[in-house]
Design a protein around this motif. Structure first.
Motif, PDB file in Angstrom:
ATOM      1  N   GLU A   1      54.425  28.883  12.824  1.00 26.05           N
ATOM      2  CA  GLU A   1      55.692  29.157  13.514  1.00 26.05           C
ATOM      3  C   GLU A   1      55.571  30.385  14.412  1.00 26.05           C
ATOM      4  O   GLU A   1      56.006  30.377  15.569  1.00 26.05           O
ATOM      5  CB  GLU A   1      56.803  29.382  12.481  1.00 26.05           C
ATOM      6  N   THR A   2      54.970  31.441  13.869  1.00 26.42           N
ATOM      7  CA  THR A   2      54.845  32.688  14.626  1.00 26.42           C
ATOM      8  C   THR A   2      53.946  32.503  15.841  1.00 26.42           C
ATOM      9  O   THR A   2      54.238  33.020  16.928  1.00 26.42           O
ATOM     10  CB  THR A   2      54.298  33.809  13.718  1.00 26.42           C
ATOM     11  N   LEU A   3      52.847  31.777  15.671  1.00 32.15           N
ATOM     12  CA  LEU A   3      51.947  31.513  16.791  1.00 32.15           C
ATOM     13  C   LEU A   3      52.690  30.786  17.917  1.00 32.15           C
ATOM     14  O   LEU A   3      52.622  31.192  19.087  1.00 32.15           O
ATOM     15  CB  LEU A   3      50.755  30.683  16.319  1.00 32.15           C
ATOM     16  N   LEU A   4      53.404  29.720  17.578  1.00 35.28           N
ATOM     17  CA  LEU A   4      54.127  28.951  18.594  1.00 35.28           C
ATOM     18  C   LEU A   4      55.204  29.805  19.267  1.00 35.28           C
ATOM     19  O   LEU A   4      55.350  29.785  20.489  1.00 35.28           O
ATOM     20  CB  LEU A   4      54.761  27.715  17.962  1.00 35.28           C
ATOM     21  N   MET A   5      55.957  30.566  18.479  1.00 35.97           N
ATOM     22  CA  MET A   5      57.014  31.415  19.046  1.00 35.97           C
ATOM     23  C   MET A   5      56.436  32.436  20.002  1.00 35.97           C
ATOM     24  O   MET A   5      56.963  32.673  21.092  1.00 35.97           O
ATOM     25  CB  MET A   5      57.782  32.115  17.926  1.00 35.97           C
ATOM     26  N   ASN A   6      55.323  33.065  19.610  1.00 36.36           N
ATOM     27  CA  ASN A   6      54.708  34.087  20.459  1.00 36.36           C
ATOM     28  C   ASN A   6      54.176  33.494  21.758  1.00 36.36           C
ATOM     29  O   ASN A   6      54.330  34.078  22.833  1.00 36.36           O
ATOM     30  CB  ASN A   6      53.586  34.803  19.706  1.00 36.36           C
ATOM     31  N   LEU A   7      53.550  32.323  21.655  1.00 40.05           N
ATOM     32  CA  LEU A   7      53.022  31.681  22.861  1.00 40.05           C
ATOM     33  C   LEU A   7      54.153  31.265  23.808  1.00 40.05           C
ATOM     34  O   LEU A   7      54.053  31.447  25.025  1.00 40.05           O
ATOM     35  CB  LEU A   7      52.178  30.462  22.480  1.00 40.05           C
ATOM     36  N   ILE A   8      55.217  30.717  23.253  1.00 39.75           N
ATOM     37  CA  ILE A   8      56.342  30.275  24.069  1.00 39.75           C
ATOM     38  C   ILE A   8      57.002  31.455  24.769  1.00 39.75           C
ATOM     39  O   ILE A   8      57.461  31.355  25.899  1.00 39.75           O
ATOM     40  CB  ILE A   8      57.363  29.514  23.198  1.00 39.75           C
ATOM     41  N   ARG A   9      57.025  32.613  24.100  1.00 41.09           N
ATOM     42  CA  ARG A   9      57.654  33.805  24.673  1.00 41.09           C
ATOM     43  C   ARG A   9      56.759  34.511  25.686  1.00 41.09           C
ATOM     44  O   ARG A   9      57.177  35.466  26.331  1.00 41.09           O
ATOM     45  CB  ARG A   9      58.017  34.781  23.560  1.00 41.09           C
ATOM     46  N   GLY A  10      55.507  34.058  25.803  1.00 36.77           N
ATOM     47  CA  GLY A  10      54.613  34.665  26.777  1.00 36.77           C
ATOM     48  C   GLY A  10      53.699  35.720  26.199  1.00 36.77           C
ATOM     49  O   GLY A  10      53.301  36.657  26.895  1.00 36.77           O
ATOM     50  N   SER A  11      53.334  35.588  24.932  1.00 36.57           N
ATOM     51  CA  SER A  11      52.484  36.586  24.281  1.00 36.57           C
ATOM     52  C   SER A  11      51.044  36.515  24.787  1.00 36.57           C
ATOM     53  O   SER A  11      50.592  35.500  25.301  1.00 36.57           O
ATOM     54  CB  SER A  11      52.490  36.344  22.772  1.00 36.57           C
ATOM     55  N   GLY A  12      50.340  37.618  24.621  1.00 37.86           N
ATOM     56  CA  GLY A  12      48.917  37.662  24.917  1.00 37.86           C
ATOM     57  C   GLY A  12      48.098  37.342  23.684  1.00 37.86           C
ATOM     58  O   GLY A  12      48.597  36.760  22.710  1.00 37.86           O
ATOM     59  N   LEU A  13      46.852  37.766  23.699  1.00 34.45           N
ATOM     60  CA  LEU A  13      45.922  37.436  22.620  1.00 34.45           C
ATOM     61  C   LEU A  13      46.351  38.024  21.279  1.00 34.45           C
ATOM     62  O   LEU A  13      46.227  37.378  20.236  1.00 34.45           O
ATOM     63  CB  LEU A  13      44.521  37.941  22.985  1.00 34.45           C
ATOM     64  N   HIS A  14      46.879  39.256  21.301  1.00 33.47           N
ATOM     65  CA  HIS A  14      47.278  39.887  20.040  1.00 33.47           C
ATOM     66  C   HIS A  14      48.375  39.073  19.351  1.00 33.47           C
ATOM     67  O   HIS A  14      48.325  38.823  18.148  1.00 33.47           O
ATOM     68  CB  HIS A  14      47.764  41.311  20.296  1.00 33.47           C
ATOM     69  N   GLY A  15      49.374  38.619  20.125  1.00 37.27           N
ATOM     70  CA  GLY A  15      50.446  37.808  19.555  1.00 37.27           C
ATOM     71  C   GLY A  15      49.966  36.450  19.092  1.00 37.27           C
ATOM     72  O   GLY A  15      50.502  35.878  18.145  1.00 37.27           O
ATOM     73  N   ALA A  16      48.925  35.936  19.754  1.00 31.67           N
ATOM     74  CA  ALA A  16      48.374  34.638  19.359  1.00 31.67           C
ATOM     75  C   ALA A  16      47.689  34.730  17.999  1.00 31.67           C
ATOM     76  O   ALA A  16      47.506  33.717  17.323  1.00 31.67           O
ATOM     77  CB  ALA A  16      47.386  34.135  20.409  1.00 31.67           C
ATOM     78  N   GLY A  17      47.308  35.942  17.596  1.00 33.54           N
ATOM     79  CA  GLY A  17      46.722  36.138  16.267  1.00 33.54           C
ATOM     80  C   GLY A  17      47.747  36.005  15.160  1.00 33.54           C
ATOM     81  O   GLY A  17      47.388  35.964  13.980  1.00 33.54           O
ATOM     82  N   ALA A  18      49.039  35.943  15.547  1.00 29.95           N
ATOM     83  CA  ALA A  18      50.159  35.713  14.619  1.00 29.95           C
ATOM     84  C   ALA A  18      50.169  36.719  13.469  1.00 29.95           C
ATOM     85  O   ALA A  18      50.205  37.931  13.713  1.00 29.95           O
ATOM     86  CB  ALA A  18      50.127  34.274  14.108  1.00 29.95           C
ATOM     87  N   ILE A  19      50.119  36.237  12.229  1.00 34.37           N
ATOM     88  CA  ILE A  19      50.274  37.092  11.049  1.00 34.37           C
ATOM     89  C   ILE A  19      48.906  37.359  10.430  1.00 34.37           C
ATOM     90  O   ILE A  19      48.163  36.425  10.123  1.00 34.37           O
ATOM     91  CB  ILE A  19      51.193  36.418  10.014  1.00 34.37           C
ATOM     92  N   ARG A  20      48.585  38.629  10.207  1.00 25.62           N
ATOM     93  CA  ARG A  20      47.299  38.997   9.611  1.00 25.62           C
ATOM     94  C   ARG A  20      47.396  39.047   8.084  1.00 25.62           C
ATOM     95  O   ARG A  20      48.438  39.450   7.551  1.00 25.62           O
ATOM     96  CB  ARG A  20      46.840  40.359  10.121  1.00 25.62           C
ATOM     97  N   PRO A  21      46.321  38.658   7.363  1.00 23.31           N
ATOM     98  CA  PRO A  21      46.340  38.708   5.892  1.00 23.31           C
ATOM     99  C   PRO A  21      46.536  40.129   5.355  1.00 23.31           C
ATOM    100  O   PRO A  21      47.195  40.324   4.336  1.00 23.31           O
ATOM    101  CB  PRO A  21      44.959  38.158   5.491  1.00 23.31           C
ATOM    102  N   VAL A  22      45.964  41.102   6.055  1.00 20.39           N
ATOM    103  CA  VAL A  22      46.085  42.498   5.640  1.00 20.39           C
ATOM    104  C   VAL A  22      46.433  43.331   6.863  1.00 20.39           C
ATOM    105  O   VAL A  22      45.781  43.233   7.903  1.00 20.39           O
ATOM    106  CB  VAL A  22      44.779  43.028   5.008  1.00 20.39           C
ATOM    107  N   ARG A  23      47.495  44.137   6.737  1.00 23.88           N
ATOM    108  CA  ARG A  23      47.867  45.061   7.811  1.00 23.88           C
ATOM    109  C   ARG A  23      48.284  46.362   7.158  1.00 23.88           C
ATOM    110  O   ARG A  23      49.360  46.489   6.604  1.00 23.88           O
ATOM    111  CB  ARG A  23      49.009  44.503   8.656  1.00 23.88           C
TER     112      ARG A  23
END
Length: 459
Positions: free
Chosen positions: A120-142
């Motif tokens: 969901e996060t990947l699709l939302m970020n891409l639709i909103r015009g995200s770059g590579l960082h947003g395409a990484g969506a949710i990280r296992p550890v942050r």
């Protein structure tokens, strides 16, 4: 993710995802040798929220888990923080997590995101015009946040709960397709799984993992090149363009973003258009060039040096720059201006069809184009006024008084761009729109203006 002997804090809403995570952590408590505590945040939005809280209390009592409860007025906080209720809820939850973790010495905060959340996060970020960082969506550890369920999807979670005969709470607002995420979750992804590929979620999640790997590599390389090419000074950064121009395009963009991050409180108002504009002037070699940026910043290239920093409005060549919208545009004509401290103004002329549905966005407005003599974006002048609607008709107010009443910070008032017709202010973006140029029964042509960044008055 978890060190033996440590304290782990788990976000526990009572929904299927967090309930499954709590069961899993409970079953591993002795194996991992951890102290487990839970945090539940009541958002004060749904009537059933107190039932969810009671469920969490009973679950924690049954499984001998310490639990800390918070009640937050999310609608009130959303208005205060000038964000959506979804964003405010997330911020309030993580504030509660961090506060409780600090008080209890918890080294790790576990949240129950899973594969569907990643997709969901990947699709939302891409639709909103995200770059590579947003395409990484949710990280296992942050940092100290871990997401141990990113390896499973929603169906597996629900099967696990059925197998354990474990009840959980259901948030009915997740079924309402009024938020972007719910539309993606309840309509877009099921349609993709049914009509395109039944493993769409798994494939999207895999793609996000690959994007995240590439993003991490580029960020590591960017950090190295940033140290070599960029000098940080008080309130600004300076880039050596001779060496910078030889870098790969991906590194160039990432360096510019890193420069902006070092100077701004948030990346929210930095768009790809700003980065592209900086990249464009950085390629030049003759004379000087400059562009205005959000947060009262400007980028100035002088031969082989690029400086990004706080704008000197007294000496800036753009201090009195104006942007006039031609009065002879025809229906269907479009143009764009990059307005300092606002962003990209997308301008279009439409034919009015007599409808009553007008844009409600703070940064999309319609004006009666035929009433305007000369539309200009510029900074304020001493005689500027705006005509505001009252019960008895239009009321004239000095623009200086409007800014005072709307609590626009004094430090930025002279840098706010207004849309004007002579001394008559049509629109103070993010503040108020004049009542004198609204669409009416006699309107023929509409001047539509959409600004994709709110600048100083974002909100």
């Amino acid at each position: 993710m978890i060190e033996p002997g440590s304290t782990v804090l788990a976000g526990f809403s009572g929904g299927a995802d967090s309930t499954a995570m709590m069961l899993t952590l409970c079953s591993l408590r002795k194996v991992l040798d951890i102290r487990l505590i839970a945090v539940h945040v009541n958002h004060g939005i749904r009537e059933e929220a107190y039932q969810d809280e009671a469920f969490v209390r009973d679950f924690c009592k049954e499984h001998d888990i310490e639990c800390f409860f918070y009640q937050k007025d999310i609608p009130k906080l959303a208005k205060k923080w000038k964000m959506t209720e979804e964003e405010a809820g997330r911020r309030a939850r993580y504030e509660a997590f961090v506060e409780t973790a600090d008080q209890n010495g918890a080294a790790t905060i576990a949240v129950a995101h899973h594969q569907n959340d990643v997709a969901e996060t990947l699709l939302m970020n891409l639709i909103r015009g995200s770059g590579l960082h947003g395409a990484g969506a949710i990280r296992p550890v942050r940092g100290n946040i871990i997401r141990p369920f990113l390896c499973v999807d929603r169906d597996e979670i629900e099967k696990y709960l059925r197998h354990k005969r474990q009840l959980f709470c259901h948030d009915k607002t997740n079924d309402e397709n009024i938020h972007t995420r719910n539309i993606v979750r309840n309509i877009l992804i099921p349609k993709m799984e049914k009509e395109v590929n039944k493993k769409a979620v798994a494939h999207l999640c895999r793609a996000a993992i690959e994007f995240a790997k590439v993003d991490e590599y580029i960020q590591n390389e960017t950090d190295k090149r940033y140290q070599a090419l960029v000098k940080e000074k008080e309130g600004c950064v300076e880039i050596d363009l001779k060496s910078y121009r030889g870098e790969d395009d991906a590194i160039k963009s990432a360096i510019i973003l890193k420069c902006l991050e070092s100077l701004t409180p948030s990346r929210k108002d930095i768009t790809s258009a700003h980065v592209d504009s900086i990249l464009a002037i950085a390629e030049g070699t003759a004379g000087t060039a400059s562009i205005d940026l959000p947060y009262n910043l400007e980028a100035v290239r002088s031969y082989d040096s690029l400086t990004i920093g706080v704008k000197d409005t007294k000496n800036s060549s753009n201090a009195a720059k104006e942007y006039e919208i031609p009065s002879n545009l025809a229906v269907g004509d479009e143009l764009e201006y990059e307005i300092p401290n606002l962003g990209i103004a997308h301008i279009k002329v439409l034919q009015y069809n007599g409808g009553k549905l007008f844009p409600s966005s703070a940064y999309t407005k319609w004006f009666d184009y035929d009433r305007i003599q000369r539309a200009v974006f510029r900074r304020r002048k001493a005689d500027d006024y705006i005509l505001l609607e009252h019960v008895e008709g239009l009321h004239k107010k000095k623009i200086s008084k409007l800014m005072t009443d709307e609590k626009v910070p004094k430090a930025v008032r002279d840098d706010v761009y207004l849309l004007t017709d002579g001394s008559n202010v049509l629109w103070a973006p993010g503040i108020r729109m004049s009542g004198a140029y609204k669409i009416g029964d006699t309107t023929g042509r509409i001047l539509e203006i959409n600004i994709d960044n709110g600048g100083f008055c974002n909100g």
